[in-house]
Every structure is written in C-alpha cells, then in structure tokens.
Design a protein around this motif. Structure first.
Motif, PDB file in Angstrom:
ATOM      1  N   ARG A  68       4.285   5.460   2.376  1.00  0.00           N
ATOM      2  CA  ARG A  68       4.796   6.831   2.298  1.00  0.00           C
ATOM      3  C   ARG A  68       4.494   7.600   3.583  1.00  0.00           C
ATOM      4  N   GLY A  69       3.305   7.353   4.144  1.00  0.00           N
ATOM      5  CA  GLY A  69       2.935   7.992   5.416  1.00  0.00           C
ATOM      6  C   GLY A  69       3.892   7.581   6.527  1.00  0.00           C
ATOM      7  N   ASP A  77       0.861  -1.181   0.000  1.00  0.00           N
ATOM      8  CA  ASP A  77       0.000   0.000   0.000  1.00  0.00           C
ATOM      9  C   ASP A  77       0.901   1.237   0.000  1.00  0.00           C
ATOM     10  N   ARG A  78       1.203   1.751  -1.202  1.00  0.00           N
ATOM     11  CA  ARG A  78       2.230   2.789  -1.322  1.00  0.00           C
ATOM     12  C   ARG A  78       1.910   4.063  -0.539  1.00  0.00           C
ATOM     13  N   THR A  79       0.597   4.382  -0.438  1.00  0.00           N
ATOM     14  CA  THR A  79       0.234   5.599   0.287  1.00  0.00           C
ATOM     15  C   THR A  79       0.522   5.424   1.776  1.00  0.00           C
TER      16      THR A  79
END
Ligand code: ADP
Length: 485
Positions: free
Chosen positions: A449-450, A444-446
């Motif tokens: 990134r978080g 889950d790239r988002t």
C-alpha cells in the motif's frame, strides 16, 4: 513562440504507439507555457474523418505523383492540425505504414518525403502567415525536413526527436534522385547509411538540435549496443543531444475520472481499485482470487519489448499464486506463445491479442502490477500509466524505465519513495528475480500500500518536460514572442 510539429502519428487522430501520445499531448502542455503548436501529419482516412473546420491553405499540383493539399483544421481537444491530403499517398485504411500483406507500403519513401517537403515549403512561406519559429520533427518519417529546408530562404531552426532509433527509415540509394535530394549529401557524413538512404540519419545530421525521450536513453544511444549503427553519428553530435522524459496526458489517464472503469478511485480511496480488479478478473476470465498478485501487460509484442523473458519466467509468478492478463499484438510467434500459455493455465493467464484502448484502461486500473521487460525502451509510457493508476511497475533497467521507476531497495522502502521493481541483467533470470521480489512485497499489504501511495504521488504529466522543451526552443529562437495561453 510558434512551433510546427511534423510527425506521422498524433493521438487521437492516428496511433500505433507512444509517438502518437507524445505528439498529441505536448501541444497542450506547451500552450500553457506561451507556446503555440501546429501538428502537421498525413491526412490518412482516420485523420480526415476526425477533423473539424478543414480549409485548404496550400496546394501543390505534383507531390510525387499526384496533387497535395495542406488542410488547416481542428482536431479533438482543440488541437491545431495541418493535414497533408494527398490521396495517391495516404488514402489507405489500416496501419499507416503497412499494406494488407503486413509489409511496408512500397512507396513509403515517397509518402513521408512528401510530408517533409510540404513541411519545409510551408515553414519557408506559410500562405496563411503562420510562420513557425521552430520546426520540431519526430522520428524518421520527418527526417528529411532539414534536407528540404536547405533550398528554402526562411530557415527556422529544426529540432529532431528520436522516439526509437530502431526505425531508421532505410530505402535503396535510387530513392535519393527520385526524392530530389542533393546527391552530394549521399555520403557517410550525410544521409547515407551503408549504401542506403536513411531518413533518420538525415534528421540526425542536418537538424540543429537533437532530443530523445529520456536522459538514460540519450546516454545509451552513444553505445554500440543501443545506437544500432548510429552511435558514431550521435557521438559527433553529443553536445547537441539531450534527453527529455516523456509525460502522459493526465486527463486521458486519470483513475479518478476514467469513463472506462467500473469504479473510479484515487490514492485516498483505493476501494475503487479493488472493484476494478474484481471486474477485470471477471471480464478476462481469471479466477476471482483477491489474494493473487495480478500482473498485466499492454504492449506491442516484438523482440524489443522482451516479453519472451516474461513467458520464460512465468512459472515463478504462477507458482507464487499470481495471475497474468496480457493485451498486445505483434510478431505471430509471440502471439502464439502467449495463446498457448493462456490455454495451459485457464483462470490464471488471460491473453487478448489485438489493440483495444478501452481494455488497456481497465487492465492498468484493475491490475496490481504492470510488467515492462524491454531490452531497450527509449521512454516507455505504460510504466508511467501504471504509476498514475497505483499499479506497480516491474521494469528492466533501461532507458526511460530506469528514469521513471524507483526500485524497491531497502533504502527506498525505508524512505517511503519506492515505486516499483527495476531489474538487470535484462534476461529471464533477472525477470524471475524481480517477480520473486514483487510477490514477497505483495504479501506484505502495508508495504505494498505504501508503494501504491508513492507511485500515485509521482508526477507523470507533461508540466516538467514541456518546460524543458520550451527552454530548448528559447535557446534556438531567443527573439520569438510569447503566443499567450
Ligand atoms: P511503443 O511506442 O514502443 O509501442 P510505449 O510504451 O512508448 O511503447 O507506448 C505504447 C502506447 O500504446 C501506450 O499508450 C500503450 O497503452 C499503448 N498500447 C500498446 N499496445 C496496445 C494495445 N494492444 N492496445 C491498446 N493500447 C496499446
């Protein structure tokens, strides 16, 4: 306020592990707080070669078999150094503690007793007038300072920091007389450890205050599992023991200005990290796969570090499409085991045996995650470096690892504060579970990134910890004056 630090290592003059990083970085952090420090350490060849403006301040004709001269000098970054030049003890290249056969030097008791005796003598009557308000001793090599202090007239308080209780500094009982130690203190309530002399125990019993390098390790040390036989001594001194988390030198470790990297980056511009990742894959012979979770390790390869657990759990990472790049050295069987894994998985597992400062920077910058599965870890620095570089730590729930990484549980993710994966029990199944969780989050790239953003926001420098040391020094020497920045 003047603090004399006594230690066997200090980055960048000589380093085998985190102790050197701490002793090298703490003085600058304390200076900002009105506290001047000098670091006293042995003048190993690597130290002598890097000193500037060395001048003798004190000389003894016989420090356990030869002359010893205390040199006052400057190290890199303006570090104020007192180096004990005693060629019969320290003029030996390579690892400070080990001879060419890989075993401890047979005279290590004399070598580090000399350091301690000289420190106590200097603190008692500094010929150059730099009288310390506090003597801060680090690990067993500095453990005899408070014992030699007993014969002094000026007795500044001694703080003793435990960086790793796994190194007790044990020597045969005959060393007590050889080193001129008071024989009546060779007892269970003194520096005796089951019939041996323990430098570490001397430090634990006779220093005024004790610290260790994380709050969790301070608690763990009181238990038989982590106390390694010293839990009783430490329980008796529990009121004097505090845990102060280490920081890292955030100038040395700064992804936005790191000369070792292909591309600098910061939290707002992560494209540099992607370039560093590609460069790392090329340098280490890993497949140029942008979708793989690239995990790294920078570590001593010893039982403490738990990397056998990672070796066991590795199929989970590889089956999930991940890669591993490891840099380390240590126990031969572990080195061989990782070599074998690299041979079995070309393009997916890369192993570099050795010690390589520059590569360690490129690994942490280029990797997505850093794995620290230690069985015990007083503080640990590589997870802090990982946080600073947005490289998500996957760590065992112990010591400083537990204190510095916020596990990606549901609540922490929701609050946007998760910075890594913390696992227990510390065994292969725990490691596997953590790797599965990391692989799922990475997909889950988002969300990933978080986590990178949260990790890079976390303060990992020395400011907070230096203030805690400063408060401790103030408590012990309330009348010492500020030395100015
Ligand atoms: P320890 O002191 O127990 O070895 P820490 O995590 O406290 O562990 O500190 C280790 C320090 O040594 C870190 O700065 C890490 O980057 C560095 N280090 C460990 N192994 C290597 C290696 N093979 N090459 C370069 N640096 C290393």
């Amino acid at each position: 306020m003047r603090v004399l630090m006594v230690a066997s290592e200090c980055y960048p003059l000589v380093k085998t592990g985190g102790l050197a990083d701490v002793v090298g970085a703490l003085p600058a952090a304390l200076a900002a707080d009105g506290c001047a420090s000098r670091v006293m350490l042995p003048a190993y060849p690597s130290v002598l070669a890097r000193l500037a403006d060395a001048r003798p301040v004190m000389r003894e004709d016989d420090v356990f078999g030869g002359p010893g001269t205390l040199l006052s000098a400057r190290g890199e970054g303006g570090l104020d150094v007192l180096a004990l030049d005693a060629p019969h003890l320290f003029a030996r290249d390579g690892n400070p503690y080990l001879g060419p056969d890989g075993r401890d030097w047979p005279d290590n008791h004399r070598r580090y007793a000399a350091l301690c005796a000289m420190a106590a003598r200097y603190a008692d009557a500094p010929p150059d007038g730099w009288a310390p308000d506090i003597v801060h001793c680090h690990d067993w090599q500095a453990g005899l300072v408070p014992v030699y202090r007993m014969r002094a007239t000026r007795r500044p308080p001694v703080v003793f920091t435990i960086h790793n209780i796994g190194f007790p500094g044990l020597f045969p009982a005959a060393a007590v007389a050889e080193l001129g130690l008071p024989p009546e203190r060779f007892a269970p309530d003194g520096f005796e450890y089951y019939g041996h002399l323990s430098f570490l125990k001397a430090g634990l019993v006779f220093s005024d205050r004790l610290t260790t390098v994380s709050p969790t390790y301070a608690r763990e040390l009181l238990t038989p599992r982590f106390g390694m036989g010293f839990e009783g001594v430490l329980a008796a001194r529990a009121a004097d023991l505090t845990g102060i988390l280490n920081g890292i030198d955030d100038a040395t470790w700064n992804p936005a200005a790191d000369a070792h990297l292909a591309a600098p980056y910061d939290a707002a511009r992560l494209d540099g990290k992607a370039a560093d990742r590609a460069a790392l894959q090329a340098e280490t012979g890993l497949d140029p796969d942008p979708a793989a979770l690239l995990a790294c390790v920078v570590s001593r390869l010893t039982d403490q570090k738990g990397l056998d657990l990672l070796a066991e759990a590795l199929p989970v990472l590889l089956d999930g499409g991940g890669q591993l790049a490891l840099l380390g050295s240590g126990v031969a069987e572990m080195e061989d085991a990782f070599h074998a894994l690299a041979a079995a998985h070309p393009g997916r597992v890369s192993v570099r045996i050795g010690y390589d400062e520059a590569l360690s920077h490129r690994l942490v910058a280029g990797a997505d995650a850093i794995v620290v599965p230690s069985r015990f870890e007083p503080c640990g620095l590589t997870q802090l470096i990982g946080l600073r570089y947005g490289t998500i730590p996957i760590v065992a729930r112990t010591g400083g690892l537990a204190d510095s990484v916020i596990d990606a549980n549901v609540a922490a993710l929701q609050a946007g504060v998760a910075t890594g994966f913390v696992f227990e029990p510390v065994d292969a199944e725990g490691m596997r579970h953590a790797l599965r969780r990391a692989l799922a989050a990475f997909a889950d790239r988002t969300a990933w990134r978080g986590m990178i953003q949260a990790a890079m926001r976390q303060p990992v420098g020395w400011t907070r910890s230096a203030a805690q040391y400063r408060a401790l020094y103030n408590d012990l020497a309330p009348n010492a004056k500020d030395s100015g920045p």
